[in-house]
Design an enzyme around this catalytic site. Structure first.
Site, PDB file in Angstrom:
ATOM      1  N   CYS A 116     -34.218   5.844   8.622  1.00 17.54           N
ATOM      2  CA  CYS A 116     -33.701   4.758   7.806  1.00 17.54           C
ATOM      3  C   CYS A 116     -33.649   5.141   6.198  1.00 17.54           C
ATOM      4  O   CYS A 116     -32.956   4.368   5.429  1.00 17.54           O
ATOM      5  CB  CYS A 116     -34.405   3.481   7.891  1.00 17.54           C
ATOM      6  SG  CYS A 116     -34.232   2.638   9.808  1.00 17.54           S
ATOM      7  N   HIS A 258     -33.695  -1.220   1.914  1.00 20.97           N
ATOM      8  CA  HIS A 258     -33.161  -1.173   2.925  1.00 20.97           C
ATOM      9  C   HIS A 258     -33.635  -2.326   3.877  1.00 20.97           C
ATOM     10  O   HIS A 258     -34.809  -3.026   4.004  1.00 20.97           O
ATOM     11  CB  HIS A 258     -34.192   0.062   3.541  1.00 20.97           C
ATOM     12  CG  HIS A 258     -34.154   0.032   5.364  1.00 20.97           C
ATOM     13  ND1 HIS A 258     -33.017   0.241   6.132  1.00 20.97           N
ATOM     14  CD2 HIS A 258     -35.128   0.043   6.332  1.00 20.97           C
ATOM     15  CE1 HIS A 258     -33.234   0.183   7.361  1.00 20.97           C
ATOM     16  NE2 HIS A 258     -34.470   0.033   7.433  1.00 20.97           N
ATOM     17  N   ASN A 288     -30.969  -4.600  11.126  1.00 20.94           N
ATOM     18  CA  ASN A 288     -31.400  -3.361  10.752  1.00 20.94           C
ATOM     19  C   ASN A 288     -30.411  -2.156  11.227  1.00 20.94           C
ATOM     20  O   ASN A 288     -30.189  -2.107  12.287  1.00 20.94           O
ATOM     21  CB  ASN A 288     -32.526  -3.017  11.078  1.00 20.94           C
ATOM     22  CG  ASN A 288     -33.232  -1.842  10.659  1.00 20.94           C
ATOM     23  OD1 ASN A 288     -32.386  -0.687   9.959  1.00 20.94           O
ATOM     24  ND2 ASN A 288     -34.455  -1.502  10.316  1.00 20.94           N
TER      25      ASN A 288
END
Length: 337
Positions: A116, A258, A288
């Site tokens: 990520c 994020h 996500n």
């Protein structure tokens, strides 16, 4: 006379793409021991986009990349860097395929694997291409199809992730230009490698002899430990880049972190001493999206009016590896596609 300073990467194009199919919490709960209330309370997520069967990461990446190039007013880039955890195949890299699909010719193209945090690592790689004179423009893409690696019975991960792609175009410029990117901060801690992992499929645990199956091909995560690390690491990296840029934390107009979990986003803002209103939230609609998370959140903020030309932006991320990082950005007057 050549400049004594390397060129500054300048963001001049931005685009994103989400697969059309939307999976709501209600739909998810019909086949999983969960509920809309449980998911929203713990994550802040209401829905996510999921790629249809037969759609690969490269398909999403190509669509986002085309939109970023259109935003930049061009159809070409001198290099392409893809951040992903879910490449089309273990070998070869997916980036050259994307470059070919875009008609970029024989430009250098490579994959970056930092989970990520991958998009920030890819940004730094793109900045290095510009500084080394290897390219005048670089297309940086973050794309993932996590729906392909989630355990159908694991509500703790299946409720979190969605599929998507985001992309930016960087060009060589100067530090005083709108869109100037930097400084960037990157870090890792391999002692926490098992906190976020896909156990099987690599050289450590390959397909077993005599079978066609992996022992555990699914994404696994130690949620509580990841939460604490993510908050502390993203806050520290964000503070570092804001101070190095000369803004200080109080000078951040918008924090684009994020999009992992709304509680993580707000905890980072609280630890920095920023009002939560300065922390952009996009995950409620997309979940996500891993390496695509940061560029998609930037595109959402710009399209929705949360970003204005001249705004001082800090973006940060945390992912498997463990990896984390942050970047400062003077927001340019560009329209995302």
């Amino acid at each position: 006379m050549a400049s004594a300073h390397p060129p500054t990467p300048v963001l001049c194009g931005l685009g994103g793409w989400l697969p059309p199919r939307i999976v709501t919490n209600e739909e998810l709960s019909r086949g999983l021991d969960t509920s809309d209330t449980w998911i929203r309370t713990r994550t802040g997520i209401g829905r996510r986009h999921v790629a249809e069967p037969g759609t690969a990461t490269s398909d999403l990446a190509v669509e986002a990349a085309r939109r970023a190039l259109k935003s930049a007013g061009t159809d070409h880039a001198d290099a392409l860097i893809l951040a992903t955890t879910t490449p089309d195949r273990p070998c070869p890299a997916t980036a050259p395929l994307i470059a070919a699909e875009l008609g970029l010719g024989t430009v250098p193209a490579l994959d970056v694997g930092a989970v990520c945090t991958g998009f920030l690592y890819a940004l730094a790689t793109g900045a290095g291409f510009l500084a080394a004179g290897l390219a005048g423009t670089v297309l940086v893409v973050g794309a993932d199809t996590y729906s392909r690696i989630l355990d159908p019975a694991d509500r703790s991960t299946r409720a979190l992730f969605g599929d998507g792609a985001g992309a930016v175009v960087l060009r060589a410029g100067t530090a005083d230009e709108p869109g100037a990117l930097g400084p960037l901060v990157l870090a890792s801690d391999g002692t926490g490698a098992d906190l976020i992992r896909v156990p099987s499929g690599g050289s450590r645990d390959p397909v077993r002899p005599g079978t066609a199956h992996l022992s555990d091909p699914y994404f696994r995560m130690e949620g509580k430990k990841v939460f604490r690390n993510a908050v502390e690491r993203m806050a520290a990296a964000s503070r570092q880049v804001a101070e190095r840029r000369g803004w200080g934390v109080e000078g951040i107009d918008l924090l684009v972190a994020h999009q992992a979990n709304v509680r993580i986003l707000y905890a980072v803002a609280d630890l920095l001493g920023l009002p939560r209103s300065r922390c952009h939230v996009h995950l409620d609609r997309v979940g996500n999206t891993a390496a695509a998370s940061v560029p998609l959140a930037l595109a959402d903020a710009a399209a929705g009016g949360a970003l204005r030309p001249g705004d001082r932006v800090v973006t940060c991320a945390f992912g498997g590896g463990l990896t984390w990082g942050a970047a400062a950005l003077n927001w340019p007057g560009i329209s995302p596609h």
